[in-house]
Design an enzyme around this catalytic site. Sequence first.
Site, PDB file in Angstrom:
ATOM      1  N   HIS A 177     -21.740   4.257   3.078  1.00 35.79           N
ATOM      2  CA  HIS A 177     -21.444   5.011   4.019  1.00 35.79           C
ATOM      3  C   HIS A 177     -22.838   5.700   4.644  1.00 35.79           C
ATOM      4  O   HIS A 177     -22.824   6.588   5.571  1.00 35.79           O
ATOM      5  CB  HIS A 177     -21.007   6.440   3.432  1.00 35.79           C
ATOM      6  CG  HIS A 177     -19.428   6.008   3.129  1.00 35.79           C
ATOM      7  ND1 HIS A 177     -18.307   6.614   3.743  1.00 35.79           N
ATOM      8  CD2 HIS A 177     -18.935   5.407   2.183  1.00 35.79           C
ATOM      9  CE1 HIS A 177     -17.165   6.078   3.532  1.00 35.79           C
ATOM     10  NE2 HIS A 177     -17.444   5.532   2.512  1.00 35.79           N
ATOM     11  N   ASP A 386     -28.443   9.016  10.032  1.00 37.71           N
ATOM     12  CA  ASP A 386     -27.238   9.454   9.777  1.00 37.71           C
ATOM     13  C   ASP A 386     -26.454   8.067   9.753  1.00 37.71           C
ATOM     14  O   ASP A 386     -26.269   7.389  10.917  1.00 37.71           O
ATOM     15  CB  ASP A 386     -26.587  10.418  10.735  1.00 37.71           C
ATOM     16  CG  ASP A 386     -25.533  11.431   9.982  1.00 37.71           C
ATOM     17  OD1 ASP A 386     -25.065  10.889   8.786  1.00 37.71           O
ATOM     18  OD2 ASP A 386     -25.363  12.391  10.317  1.00 37.71           O
TER      19      ASP A 386
HETATM   20  C1  GDG Z   1     -21.693  10.738   4.634  1.00 37.74           C
HETATM   21  C2  GDG Z   1     -23.021  10.138   5.521  1.00 37.74           C
HETATM   22  C3  GDG Z   1     -21.099   9.308   7.175  1.00 37.74           C
HETATM   23  C4  GDG Z   1     -19.149  19.742   6.288  1.00 37.74           C
HETATM   24  N1  GDG Z   1     -19.139  20.972   6.058  1.00 37.74           N
HETATM   25  C5  GDG Z   1     -17.792  21.505   6.233  1.00 37.74           C
HETATM   26  C6  GDG Z   1     -17.039  20.769   6.019  1.00 37.74           C
HETATM   27  N2  GDG Z   1     -17.693  19.521   6.347  1.00 37.74           N
HETATM   28  C7  GDG Z   1     -17.124  18.260   6.431  1.00 37.74           C
HETATM   29  C8  GDG Z   1     -17.098  17.803   8.041  1.00 37.74           C
HETATM   30  C9  GDG Z   1     -17.177  16.317   8.009  1.00 37.74           C
HETATM   31  C10 GDG Z   1     -17.979  15.920   6.696  1.00 37.74           C
HETATM   32  O1  GDG Z   1     -17.766  17.044   5.797  1.00 37.74           O
HETATM   33  C11 GDG Z   1     -19.339  15.544   7.017  1.00 37.74           C
HETATM   34  O2  GDG Z   1     -19.486  14.393   7.449  1.00 37.74           O
HETATM   35  P1  GDG Z   1     -20.664  13.649   8.078  1.00 37.74           P
HETATM   36  O3  GDG Z   1     -20.478  12.233   8.376  1.00 37.74           O
HETATM   37  O4  GDG Z   1     -21.049  14.496   9.222  1.00 37.74           O
HETATM   38  O5  GDG Z   1     -21.895  13.593   6.993  1.00 37.74           O
HETATM   39  P2  GDG Z   1     -22.157  13.329   5.499  1.00 37.74           P
HETATM   40  O6  GDG Z   1     -21.457  14.463   4.626  1.00 37.74           O
HETATM   41  O7  GDG Z   1     -23.477  13.357   5.086  1.00 37.74           O
HETATM   42  O8  GDG Z   1     -21.406  12.020   5.236  1.00 37.74           O
HETATM   43  C12 GDG Z   1     -22.386  10.184   7.193  1.00 37.74           C
HETATM   44  C13 GDG Z   1     -20.063   9.864   5.940  1.00 37.74           C
HETATM   45  O9  GDG Z   1     -20.603  10.026   4.915  1.00 37.74           O
HETATM   46  C14 GDG Z   1     -18.629   9.141   6.395  1.00 37.74           C
HETATM   47  O10 GDG Z   1     -18.801   7.703   6.044  1.00 37.74           O
HETATM   48  O11 GDG Z   1     -20.488   9.483   8.419  1.00 37.74           O
HETATM   49  O12 GDG Z   1     -23.437   9.332   7.890  1.00 37.74           O
HETATM   50  O13 GDG Z   1     -24.096  10.675   5.481  1.00 37.74           O
HETATM   51  O14 GDG Z   1     -15.923  15.569   7.817  1.00 37.74           O
HETATM   52  O15 GDG Z   1     -15.883  18.118   8.490  1.00 37.74           O
HETATM   53  N3  GDG Z   1     -15.565  20.778   5.993  1.00 37.74           N
HETATM   54  C15 GDG Z   1     -15.163  22.103   5.954  1.00 37.74           C
HETATM   55  N4  GDG Z   1     -16.005  22.885   5.807  1.00 37.74           N
HETATM   56  C16 GDG Z   1     -17.245  22.912   5.965  1.00 37.74           C
HETATM   57  O16 GDG Z   1     -18.177  23.854   5.700  1.00 37.74           O
HETATM   58  N5  GDG Z   1     -13.913  22.224   5.825  1.00 37.74           N
END
Ligand code: GDG
Length: 522
Positions: A177, A386
């Site tokens: 990821h 990212d």
């Molecule tokens: C890794 C990789 C890759 C976040 N804060 C809250 C919340 N979230 C949820 C978001 C989103 C997820 O968490 C974050 O996803 P991201 O993709 O932005 O980032 P990472 O956590 O670093 O994820 C990344 C991912 O894996 C998938 O493969 O895209 O590059 O680093 O879904 O909505 N959800 C809620 N409250 C929050 O405060 N409900």
Amino acid sequence: MRGQEASKQRVIIVSNRLPFTVSVNDGALDFAQSGGGLVSGLTAWLANLTPGSAYSYTWVGWPGISIPDELRGELESVAGQRFNAHPVYLSDQEMESFYQGFCNRTIWPLFHYFQAYVAYDEASWTVYKRVNEQFCEAVMEIVRPGDIIWVHDYHLMLLPGLLRERLPDIPIGFFLHIPFPSYELFRMMPRAWGEQILNGLLGADMVGFHARDYTDHFVNSVGRILEYKRVGREIIAGDRMVRAGTYPMGIDYEKYAKSARSEEVQQAKSELKRTLLDAKVILSIDRLDYTKGIVNRLLGYELFLQQNPEWREKVVLALVVTPSRVGVQHYSETKYQIEALVGQINGEFGNIGWVPIRYQYAFIPLVPLVTLYNTGDIALVTPLRDGMNLISKEYLACRTDSKGVLILSIFAGAATELTEAVQVNPNSKEEIAEALRAALEMPVAEQIRRNKAMQNRLIEYDVSPWAQRFIKDLLRASRLKHDWLATDDAGRRIRPTSRQRFIYRNGEFVQLPERHPKSEDE
Ligand code: GDG
């Protein structure tokens, strides 16, 4: 198990964390949803699996804390019945060296190009190996013939290899990821670690990445470090063929769009707009992480306010930072830097009636999250690196009127898909400031044109097709690993089927012309 479920092929999902966290209160277990991109994406796909799909699933992972012996029976029963989950037990010391240590002090910074933050600690590497073995044991406790195993992410890169030793024929997939770094970065790691990690990954039949660059980097590192033969993105690992492929992860688009249209969100949006005095809302939501570029974003916003005094009191930055990896040094430093800058910017530009940055350090539930997405006139997403970035995609899904502007870093995996976003290099605060100005001045028709193009793409390739395509390709790769290699009369290996054909000649795979070349005008 009911008859219909029993006849389905079972996917065993293995990830560091289970899709829920557990806490012990007054001797009883409490369950809560856990966050992060991996969990939210996969949960969406799995939720859509029932009841007509061909697959069932079990999720193997760590429940978030060390569980006392007397509560393990209850945990296993609730995990199995409510979450289809099978827990892996790790002690606090193991988690410290494994998760806080090797995963988040070595792999995470190295794979995100933060070379100066990387710790090279042999003791944590030893624990990383041991924990991967413990995951292997946990899978072995439940695996049965006909299962498919799908291992996720950088915590478990040795696991496919460990499983392969004991399950030579089972389909095993691996998905990373986060970015896979270029060979130059990857080889910063001690050679023995790098070799074992690559060999671990090659235990899978199919290794998937979010972006083409990451796939290329992986295949290149395999060639340079292990010196395995490669045909395109297929790797000859001993007597097996392993495929590497690019699978950009989508989101559960309809879940977000539906929630954004709900009465509850629309009401919350009106209240939020009133609270923010109808200012233009610039949105920033991330886990606390130095890779997410939150500090750079604040510097860009500060410059924007300096350069564009006419926008002061007319904009507000809604900054939500979700706690993450508490206890790892660089994370607490990043939090300190963010909070110092928020104070500085609010002090420099704000007044009694206007606060330039509204800041919240908390995990927020889905409805307030969707409300923020739906309200945001601009989403400012500026990671320094990212793997994909799902926040940018969720924002687009929640803007059901197709208005709003996405500002996106060129260093997010999502940037190759979301080409109509205003793209910036987050290392330049000037670019961020300029992008903010351009976004605020962008005509509505232009916003809609750009967003519709991106939304259509996200609808077409949401998280279910993503997972289904991966599983389909994994099953195919697993089938082909048995029969792709055949031996010709001279004992040389040839590839007998497939549109493109290769022959093994003088130690090299040589591509032969296609069997039925297409005519020019076909
Ligand atoms: C890794 C990789 C890759 C976040 N804060 C809250 C919340 N979230 C949820 C978001 C989103 C997820 O968490 C974050 O996803 P991201 O993709 O932005 O980032 P990472 O956590 O670093 O994820 C990344 C991912 O894996 C998938 O493969 O895209 O590059 O680093 O879904 O909505 N959800 C809620 N409250 C929050 O405060 N409900």
